[in-house]
Motif scaffolding. Structure first.
Motif, PDB file in Angstrom:
ATOM      1  N   SER A  15      32.888  25.400  15.712  1.00 59.46           N
ATOM      2  CA  SER A  15      31.942  25.869  16.455  1.00 59.46           C
ATOM      3  C   SER A  15      32.209  26.197  18.076  1.00 59.46           C
ATOM      4  N   TRP A  16      33.030  25.292  18.545  1.00 60.11           N
ATOM      5  CA  TRP A  16      33.399  25.446  20.227  1.00 60.11           C
ATOM      6  C   TRP A  16      33.912  26.516  20.374  1.00 60.11           C
ATOM      7  N   SER A  17      34.954  26.822  19.225  1.00 65.19           N
ATOM      8  CA  SER A  17      35.683  28.116  19.517  1.00 65.19           C
ATOM      9  C   SER A  17      34.925  29.294  19.449  1.00 65.19           C
ATOM     10  N   LEU A  18      33.933  29.464  18.626  1.00 63.56           N
ATOM     11  CA  LEU A  18      33.084  30.613  18.408  1.00 63.56           C
ATOM     12  C   LEU A  18      32.514  31.095  19.649  1.00 63.56           C
ATOM     13  N   ARG A  19      32.044  30.098  20.503  1.00 62.67           N
ATOM     14  CA  ARG A  19      31.299  30.513  21.642  1.00 62.67           C
ATOM     15  C   ARG A  19      31.749  31.375  22.387  1.00 62.67           C
ATOM     16  N   PRO A  20      32.989  30.764  23.032  1.00 60.27           N
ATOM     17  CA  PRO A  20      33.996  31.850  24.069  1.00 60.27           C
ATOM     18  C   PRO A  20      34.498  32.989  23.268  1.00 60.27           C
ATOM     19  N   TRP A  21      34.992  32.950  22.298  1.00 59.63           N
ATOM     20  CA  TRP A  21      35.286  33.935  21.442  1.00 59.63           C
ATOM     21  C   TRP A  21      34.359  35.068  21.573  1.00 59.63           C
ATOM     22  N   LEU A  22      33.230  34.940  20.881  1.00 60.49           N
ATOM     23  CA  LEU A  22      31.967  35.812  20.921  1.00 60.49           C
ATOM     24  C   LEU A  22      31.721  36.363  22.403  1.00 60.49           C
ATOM     25  N   ALA A  23      31.781  35.403  23.465  1.00 59.35           N
ATOM     26  CA  ALA A  23      31.415  36.026  24.596  1.00 59.35           C
ATOM     27  C   ALA A  23      32.579  37.019  25.144  1.00 59.35           C
ATOM     28  N   LEU A  24      33.717  36.828  24.797  1.00 58.61           N
ATOM     29  CA  LEU A  24      35.045  37.633  25.267  1.00 58.61           C
ATOM     30  C   LEU A  24      34.853  38.857  24.499  1.00 58.61           C
ATOM     31  N   MET A  25      34.467  38.897  23.112  1.00 58.77           N
ATOM     32  CA  MET A  25      34.252  39.947  22.430  1.00 58.77           C
ATOM     33  C   MET A  25      33.346  40.992  22.951  1.00 58.77           C
ATOM     34  N   GLN A  26      32.078  40.386  23.402  1.00 57.15           N
ATOM     35  CA  GLN A  26      31.021  41.077  24.116  1.00 57.15           C
ATOM     36  C   GLN A  26      31.236  41.522  25.682  1.00 57.15           C
ATOM     37  N   SER A  27      32.124  40.754  26.037  1.00 56.14           N
ATOM     38  CA  SER A  27      32.476  41.306  27.471  1.00 56.14           C
ATOM     39  C   SER A  27      33.458  42.482  27.478  1.00 56.14           C
ATOM     40  N   GLY A  28      34.011  42.939  26.484  1.00 56.38           N
ATOM     41  CA  GLY A  28      34.936  44.153  26.350  1.00 56.38           C
ATOM     42  C   GLY A  28      36.243  44.007  26.987  1.00 56.38           C
ATOM     43  N   LEU A  29      36.519  42.636  27.267  1.00 59.03           N
ATOM     44  CA  LEU A  29      37.735  42.260  27.650  1.00 59.03           C
ATOM     45  C   LEU A  29      38.966  42.165  26.520  1.00 59.03           C
ATOM     46  N   PRO A  30      40.134  42.907  26.786  1.00 58.54           N
ATOM     47  CA  PRO A  30      40.971  42.603  25.868  1.00 58.54           C
ATOM     48  C   PRO A  30      41.597  41.326  26.063  1.00 58.54           C
ATOM     49  N   PHE A  31      41.859  40.463  24.641  1.00 55.01           N
ATOM     50  CA  PHE A  31      42.561  39.365  24.626  1.00 55.01           C
ATOM     51  C   PHE A  31      43.343  39.353  23.397  1.00 55.01           C
ATOM     52  N   ARG A  32      44.121  38.300  23.630  1.00 47.55           N
ATOM     53  CA  ARG A  32      45.088  37.822  22.305  1.00 47.55           C
ATOM     54  C   ARG A  32      44.428  36.441  21.659  1.00 47.55           C
ATOM     55  N   GLU A  33      44.344  36.378  20.489  1.00 47.17           N
ATOM     56  CA  GLU A  33      43.796  35.235  19.767  1.00 47.17           C
ATOM     57  C   GLU A  33      44.768  34.527  19.069  1.00 47.17           C
ATOM     58  N   THR A  34      44.969  33.291  19.404  1.00 45.91           N
ATOM     59  CA  THR A  34      45.968  32.279  18.864  1.00 45.91           C
ATOM     60  C   THR A  34      44.951  31.304  17.935  1.00 45.91           C
ATOM     61  N   MET A  35      45.415  30.712  16.826  1.00 47.96           N
ATOM     62  CA  MET A  35      44.746  30.037  16.047  1.00 47.96           C
ATOM     63  C   MET A  35      45.509  28.800  15.841  1.00 47.96           C
ATOM     64  N   VAL A  36      45.146  27.792  15.976  1.00 47.38           N
ATOM     65  CA  VAL A  36      45.719  26.173  15.482  1.00 47.38           C
ATOM     66  C   VAL A  36      44.718  25.837  14.587  1.00 47.38           C
ATOM     67  N   ARG A  37      45.295  25.472  13.358  1.00 48.87           N
ATOM     68  CA  ARG A  37      44.502  25.051  12.166  1.00 48.87           C
ATOM     69  C   ARG A  37      44.211  23.513  12.310  1.00 48.87           C
ATOM     70  N   LEU A  38      42.930  23.135  11.987  1.00 46.17           N
ATOM     71  CA  LEU A  38      42.569  21.881  12.607  1.00 46.17           C
ATOM     72  C   LEU A  38      42.643  20.858  11.206  1.00 46.17           C
TER      73      LEU A  38
END
Length: 215
Positions: A15-38
């Motif tokens: 859930s903590w990852s979703l918050r900034p990911w969604l904000a970045l998506m809505q910001s229109g800023l390009p970003f690279r996503e890296t996932m670490v499986r928990l």
């Protein structure tokens, strides 16, 4: 601009990852996503090399490292002010920051008893009194904001803001552990957030993770 890299955990669980990911998506800023499986044998080691806190999310922008979800959202707003990730009006902005901070620091009972499980819908689960109190407070926040700011759009403060990003995992929990008997304004808000293209994209990623685990 130097590339932004956001490291997140599992889309189904973090859930903590979703918050900034969604904000970045809505910001229109390009970003690279890296996932670490928990929950993997090497998770702790991987995160220790990426994040000062050893936790997700973490944003890297050149030499800058930001390891807190709300701080990442704030930084996205700094980089993309035209997207208005905080309300323009000072009073609305103060209120949006207050409810975002309340989510950031509170509702521990809801988070503990109803962990995020994004790809699951309609799971029946116990609602002890502490969870009911958290739900009631969240519904009060949503209802008050929607009553005051509905003229500006369907989100808490009219247009999408960081406050919406902070409550997006709660929306997913209400879908997972519901259906709940929410009052009309709160129910409409749940639908607004869950219908966002970015939320649907996150959900597709969460579903793909769970499908891979059961394959």
């Amino acid at each position: 601009m130097t590339e932004l890299e956001l490291t997140i955990g599992d889309k189904n669980l973090s859930s903590w990852s979703l918050r900034p990911w969604l904000a970045l998506m809505q910001s229109g800023l390009p970003f690279r996503e890296t996932m670490v499986r928990l929950g993997q044998p090497d998770t702790r080691e991987k995160l220790a090399s990426l994040s000062p806190s050893g936790l997700v999310p973490v944003l890297r922008h050149g030499d800058l490292v930001i390891w807190d979800s709300l701080a990442i959202c704030e930084y996205a707003n700094e980089l993309s002010p035209a997207r208005g990730l905080w309300p323009e009006d000072a009073a609305a902005r103060a209120e949006a920051r207050a409810v975002a901070a309340e989510m950031h620091a509170g509702f521990a009972n809801l988070r503990q008893v109803w962990p995020m499980n994004f790809a699951r819908v309609g799971m029946r689960h116990l609602k002890p009194d502490a969870v009911r109190r958290d739900i009631a407070r969240i519904v009060d926040i949503w209802t008050a904001a929607r009553q005051r700011y509905s003229a500006g759009g369907p989100f808490l403060f009219g247009s999408f803001s960081i406050a919406d990003a902070m409550y997006a995992p709660v929306v997913s929990r209400f879908m997972t552990y519901g259906p709940l008997d929410l009052p009309p304004l709160a129910a409409a808000y749940v639908e607004t957030i869950f219908s966002l293209p970015a939320m649907r994209e996150w959900g597709e990623g969460a579903a793909a993770e769970t499908s891979a685990e059961t394959a």
